[in-house]
Motif scaffolding. Structure first.
Motif, short mmCIF file in Angstrom:
data_model
loop_
_atom_site.label_atom_id
_atom_site.label_comp_id
_atom_site.label_asym_id
_atom_site.label_seq_id
_atom_site.Cartn_x
_atom_site.Cartn_y
_atom_site.Cartn_z
N LEU A 17 0.83 -1.20 0.00
CA LEU A 17 0.00 0.00 0.00
C LEU A 17 0.87 1.25 0.00
O LEU A 17 1.87 1.32 0.71
CB LEU A 17 -0.91 0.00 1.23
CG LEU A 17 -1.86 -1.20 1.32
CD1 LEU A 17 -2.60 -1.19 2.65
CD2 LEU A 17 -2.85 -1.18 0.17
N PRO A 18 0.49 2.27 -0.78
CA PRO A 18 1.28 3.51 -0.82
C PRO A 18 1.09 4.33 0.45
O PRO A 18 0.11 4.17 1.18
CB PRO A 18 0.70 4.24 -2.02
CG PRO A 18 -0.72 3.76 -2.10
CD PRO A 18 -0.68 2.32 -1.67
N GLU A 19 2.04 5.19 0.70
CA GLU A 19 1.92 6.13 1.82
C GLU A 19 0.85 7.16 1.49
O GLU A 19 0.87 7.77 0.42
CB GLU A 19 3.24 6.84 2.08
CG GLU A 19 4.30 5.99 2.75
CD GLU A 19 4.08 5.89 4.25
OE1 GLU A 19 3.31 6.71 4.80
OE2 GLU A 19 4.67 4.98 4.88
N ILE A 20 -0.09 7.37 2.40
CA ILE A 20 -1.11 8.40 2.24
C ILE A 20 -1.19 9.17 3.55
O ILE A 20 -1.53 8.59 4.60
CB ILE A 20 -2.49 7.79 1.88
CG1 ILE A 20 -2.40 7.05 0.54
CG2 ILE A 20 -3.55 8.88 1.82
CD1 ILE A 20 -3.70 6.38 0.14
N ARG A 21 -0.87 10.46 3.51
CA ARG A 21 -0.83 11.27 4.73
C ARG A 21 -1.58 12.58 4.53
O ARG A 21 -1.60 13.14 3.43
CB ARG A 21 0.61 11.57 5.13
CG ARG A 21 1.46 10.34 5.43
CD ARG A 21 2.83 10.75 5.91
NE ARG A 21 3.72 9.61 6.08
CZ ARG A 21 4.98 9.71 6.49
NH1 ARG A 21 5.51 10.91 6.75
NH2 ARG A 21 5.73 8.61 6.62
N ALA A 30 -14.11 4.31 7.93
CA ALA A 30 -13.80 3.68 6.64
C ALA A 30 -12.95 2.43 6.78
O ALA A 30 -12.61 1.80 5.77
CB ALA A 30 -13.09 4.68 5.73
N GLU A 31 -12.60 2.08 8.02
CA GLU A 31 -11.81 0.89 8.32
C GLU A 31 -10.41 0.97 7.71
O GLU A 31 -9.85 -0.03 7.25
CB GLU A 31 -12.54 -0.39 7.84
CG GLU A 31 -13.92 -0.54 8.46
CD GLU A 31 -14.71 -1.70 7.86
OE1 GLU A 31 -14.19 -2.39 6.95
OE2 GLU A 31 -15.85 -1.94 8.32
N LEU A 32 -9.84 2.18 7.73
CA LEU A 32 -8.53 2.41 7.13
C LEU A 32 -7.53 2.98 8.13
O LEU A 32 -6.47 3.49 7.75
CB LEU A 32 -8.65 3.36 5.93
CG LEU A 32 -9.52 2.86 4.76
CD1 LEU A 32 -9.78 3.98 3.77
CD2 LEU A 32 -8.88 1.66 4.06
N ASP A 33 -7.86 2.91 9.42
CA ASP A 33 -7.04 3.55 10.44
C ASP A 33 -5.69 2.85 10.64
O ASP A 33 -4.78 3.44 11.25
CB ASP A 33 -7.78 3.64 11.78
CG ASP A 33 -8.42 2.33 12.19
OD1 ASP A 33 -9.22 1.81 11.40
OD2 ASP A 33 -8.12 1.84 13.29
N HIS A 34 -5.54 1.63 10.14
CA HIS A 34 -4.25 0.94 10.23
C HIS A 34 -3.27 1.45 9.18
O HIS A 34 -2.09 1.07 9.18
CB HIS A 34 -4.46 -0.57 10.02
CG HIS A 34 -4.96 -0.91 8.66
ND1 HIS A 34 -6.23 -0.59 8.23
CD2 HIS A 34 -4.35 -1.51 7.59
CE1 HIS A 34 -6.39 -1.00 6.98
NE2 HIS A 34 -5.28 -1.56 6.57
N TRP A 35 -3.74 2.32 8.30
CA TRP A 35 -2.96 2.73 7.12
C TRP A 35 -2.82 4.24 7.02
O TRP A 35 -1.70 4.77 6.98
CB TRP A 35 -3.63 2.13 5.89
CG TRP A 35 -3.12 2.55 4.55
CD1 TRP A 35 -1.94 3.18 4.25
CD2 TRP A 35 -3.79 2.34 3.31
NE1 TRP A 35 -1.85 3.38 2.90
CE2 TRP A 35 -2.95 2.88 2.29
CE3 TRP A 35 -5.01 1.77 2.95
CZ2 TRP A 35 -3.32 2.84 0.95
CZ3 TRP A 35 -5.36 1.73 1.61
CH2 TRP A 35 -4.52 2.26 0.62
N LEU A 36 -3.92 4.96 6.99
CA LEU A 36 -3.88 6.40 6.75
C LEU A 36 -3.44 7.14 8.01
O LEU A 36 -3.86 6.80 9.12
CB LEU A 36 -5.24 6.91 6.30
CG LEU A 36 -5.89 6.23 5.09
CD1 LEU A 36 -7.12 6.99 4.65
CD2 LEU A 36 -4.89 6.10 3.94
N ARG A 37 -2.63 8.18 7.80
CA ARG A 37 -2.16 8.97 8.93
C ARG A 37 -2.45 10.45 8.72
O ARG A 37 -2.22 10.97 7.61
CB ARG A 37 -0.66 8.76 9.14
CG ARG A 37 -0.32 7.38 9.69
CD ARG A 37 1.14 7.28 10.03
NE ARG A 37 1.95 7.03 8.84
CZ ARG A 37 3.28 7.00 8.86
NH1 ARG A 37 3.96 7.26 9.97
NH2 ARG A 37 3.96 6.76 7.75
#
Length: 329
Positions: free
Chosen positions: A266-270, A289-296
């Protein structure tokens, strides 16, 4: 009646300016005989593909199944035209109904009046068909949502397969003062070439992320997640021609693709914003959105935003929906 193996003409509505992008998307989803018009695209598809458009389109507001069109030069023309349609094929006399009416002409000068006329025609038809039983009107969660569009002297009557507008994905629990609609955010990302950038490992940074809509839409694209998976319901689910088996197959495929996408690279998304309150809103939406393990996301003044030095952020896209006075005062 079954639409499983036959092609039907559908109409997908979208914000003005996104018609070309939508036409391309519909073709990728399996639509054929695609024809653009103002704020929408006509396409032919099986019921399975129509379900797929409802679940997967990142740009659509509504997916409509036109039942017919007729001339309206008087109130009676509208009533009789609607009443001539076989409503028992779409709604039970014991069911519930909601009519959305768009447009006016010399005979129908008020959309609320037009909606009542259409509703009366459907109710009267089903009452006569059933021998006295009639559907009720439900402003929330109806069994059938009907869309009536009047342009000059022509009325088009359609079944609304979407229900609530498809731009409402279901993840936005908090928002700032001037939120960007989800499908417009998706349109901006597609125009900017984000899917190709993400596929090549590029990062995405939003220095004025607000409540996180661009971040979440970018993540859904990068991880191959259908934007409609978080929705509670769709308009077709209690339509009499709904095929639960076909819908389940479409949904199961989307769930499998989501699992595979999230397991990949997965790409970095900040995202950053100067307002800590909207950062908190973005965090809640990202969790939803169930994306809290990824998006910062984090608080940062725009003046502090600099070219990243981390190797994972050397290539990518900087994108934002800047605040402006007309909406924010």
């Amino acid at each position: 009646m079954s639409f499983e193996t036959t092609e039907n003409v559908y109409f997908a509505t979208c914000p003005k300016g996104l018609e070309g992008l939508l036409a391309t998307e519909l073709q990728q989803l399996g639509g054929t005989s695609i024809r653009e018009t103002i704020a929408g695209v006509y396409f032919e598809a099986t019921l399975s593909i129509a379900y797929r458009v409802c679940l997967w389109s990142r740009l659509v507001n509504k997916v409509l199944l036109p039942l017919g069109n007729f001339q309206v030069k008087s109130q009676e023309d509208l009533y009789e035209g609607v009443r001539a349609m076989p409503w028992h094929e779409h709604l039970s006399p014991a069911g519930s109904l909601l009519v959305d009416f768009v447009g006016t002409n010399d005979a129908i000068r008020n959309t609320q009046f037009g909606a009542v006329k259409v509703k009366d025609a459907i109710v009267d038809w089903l009452r006569d068909f059933s021998g006295g039983e009639r559907p009720s009107v439900a402003k929330q969660d109806p069994d059938l949502r009907v869309n009536a569009r009047l342009s000059k002297d022509k009325a088009i009557i359609s079944i609304d397969l979407s229900g609530e507008s498809l731009h409402r994905r279901g993840y936005r629990v908090k928002q700032g003062s001037a939120p960007l609609k989800e499908n417009l955010a998706a349109g901006i990302l597609l125009r900017a070439g984000w899917p190709d950038i993400a596929a090549k490992g590029g990062a995405l940074l939003d220095p004025m992320c607000g409540s996180g809509t661009l971040l979440i839409e970018a993540a859904l694209m990068a991880a191959d997640i259908a934007p409609g998976l978080l929705r509670v319901s769709f308009g077709f689910e209690r339509w009499l021609n709904h095929r639960k088996d076909v819908w389940q197959e479409v949904r199961d495929e989307a769930l499998a693709r989501k699992e595979a996408g999230l397991a990949g690279n997965l790409p970095e998304i900040r995202g950053y914003d100067a307002d800590v309150r909207v950062i908190r809103a973005a965090e809640e939406n990202i969790v939803s959105a169930e994306l809290d393990h990824w998006l910062r996301v984090s608080r940062k003044e725009l003046a502090e935003f600099k070219k990243p030095t981390h190797t994972s952020l050397e290539f990518g896209l900087v994108i934002s929906n800047p605040p402006y006075g007309e909406r924010l005062g």
